[in-house]
Design a protein around this motif. Structure first.
Motif, short mmCIF file in Angstrom:
data_model
loop_
_atom_site.label_atom_id
_atom_site.label_comp_id
_atom_site.label_asym_id
_atom_site.label_seq_id
_atom_site.Cartn_x
_atom_site.Cartn_y
_atom_site.Cartn_z
N GLU A 164 0.83 -1.20 0.00
CA GLU A 164 0.00 0.00 0.00
C GLU A 164 0.86 1.25 0.00
N ILE A 165 1.97 1.21 0.71
CA ILE A 165 2.90 2.34 0.73
C ILE A 165 3.54 2.52 -0.65
N LEU A 166 3.91 1.41 -1.28
CA LEU A 166 4.48 1.48 -2.63
C LEU A 166 3.48 2.04 -3.64
N PHE A 167 2.20 1.82 -3.38
CA PHE A 167 1.13 2.33 -4.24
C PHE A 167 1.26 3.84 -4.45
N PHE A 168 1.66 4.56 -3.39
CA PHE A 168 1.74 6.01 -3.45
C PHE A 168 2.97 6.52 -4.21
N PHE A 169 3.78 5.60 -4.68
CA PHE A 169 4.91 5.95 -5.54
C PHE A 169 4.72 5.38 -6.95
N CYS A 170 4.17 4.17 -7.03
CA CYS A 170 4.00 3.52 -8.33
C CYS A 170 2.91 4.19 -9.17
N ILE A 171 1.75 4.44 -8.57
CA ILE A 171 0.66 5.09 -9.31
C ILE A 171 1.06 6.50 -9.76
N PRO A 172 1.59 7.33 -8.87
CA PRO A 172 2.03 8.66 -9.33
C PRO A 172 3.10 8.59 -10.41
N PHE A 173 4.01 7.62 -10.34
CA PHE A 173 5.04 7.52 -11.37
C PHE A 173 4.41 7.31 -12.75
N ALA A 174 3.49 6.37 -12.83
CA ALA A 174 2.83 6.09 -14.11
C ALA A 174 2.06 7.31 -14.61
N CYS A 175 1.41 8.00 -13.69
CA CYS A 175 0.60 9.17 -14.07
C CYS A 175 1.47 10.36 -14.47
N ILE A 176 2.51 10.63 -13.69
CA ILE A 176 3.39 11.75 -14.00
C ILE A 176 4.15 11.50 -15.29
N PHE A 177 4.58 10.27 -15.51
CA PHE A 177 5.26 9.91 -16.75
C PHE A 177 4.34 10.16 -17.94
N THR A 178 3.09 9.72 -17.83
CA THR A 178 2.13 9.92 -18.92
C THR A 178 1.87 11.40 -19.15
#
Length: 231
Positions: free
Chosen positions: A78-92
């Protein structure tokens, strides 16, 4: 494999974007520092929010799909979620902004922001007895007001359009987390604390929660990117 389910969701959310970050026409890897700084700052607040909601029983996690490692009672996934999801979104967002002109004209953007603020306030106050929509819609209204009227961010329309484009991916990832294709959900919600309207298995509040998460990541990423050496 079941205990790795949530971890695999995090992994597959980020891996393609991570690989293409090094593409010579994109070069997003040059901004990893800005992303890490931005996502860490935003994650602190959202993880605190997560800890609070988990402690009060707004949502909880199914141990069957987890490694079993917890930090402040939150699964490490769940903690990793707050880095993985933003990474995909910011990259896009970075790629679309780099290769396409997505800026809105001032008046339509201002109207959109005002309508979004009013709508969020009305929904949040209407469901004031249910903590998830109350906190989420109210904080989103505050976020939009601060970003647009105080911090003078003029990319809200563009970011909102990109978030809409990302919605199929969001529905896929969050759908699995909330039970789509699984015997039981990875993340469970207390029906007393949500509106009850779902997109497939996803509480409507999650879409607004994700929107607010991404807005703050974009704002801080752009601020930190400007301070990078040679850029």
């Amino acid at each position: 494999m079941l205990p790795y389910t949530y971890l695999l969701i995090d992994f597959f959310t980020i891996i393609i974007c991570f690989i293409f970050s090094f593409h010579h026409k994109i070069k997003f890897n040059r901004h990893f520092g800005a992303f890490i700084g931005a996502s860490f700052i935003v994650a602190v607040f959202f993880i605190a929010w997560d800890i609070w909601f988990t402690k009060t029983g707004v949502w909880w996690f199914n141990d069957k799909y987890l490694l079993g490692i917890r930090i402040f009672n939150l699964p490490v996934e769940e903690i990793l979620f707050f880095f993985c999801i933003p990474f995909a979104c910011i990259f896009t967002y970075f790629c679309l902004d780099k290769f396409f002109k997505l800026d809105w004209k001032p008046l339509p953007e201002k109207i959109f922001v005002i309508i979004s603020i009013i709508s969020s306030l009305v929904i949040g106050l209407y469901f004031h007895e249910k903590i998830y929509p109350f906190v989420t819609f109210l904080s989103t209204a505050i976020t939009l007001f601060i970003l647009y009227f105080i911090l003078k961010s003029r990319w809200i329309g563009k970011a909102s359009f990109v978030y809409l484009l990302l919605m199929p991916g969001f529905l896929m990832v969050n759908g699995v987390l909330t039970g789509t294709g699984l015997e039981s959900p990875i993340v469970n919600y207390n029906p007393d604390h949500i509106i009850g309207f779902r997109i497939f298995t996803i509480p409507i509040e999650d879409t607004v929660y994700g929107y607010e998460l991404i807005l703050w990541n974009i704002y801080l990423f752009q601020r930190l990117k400007k301070t990078e050496p040679g850029l």
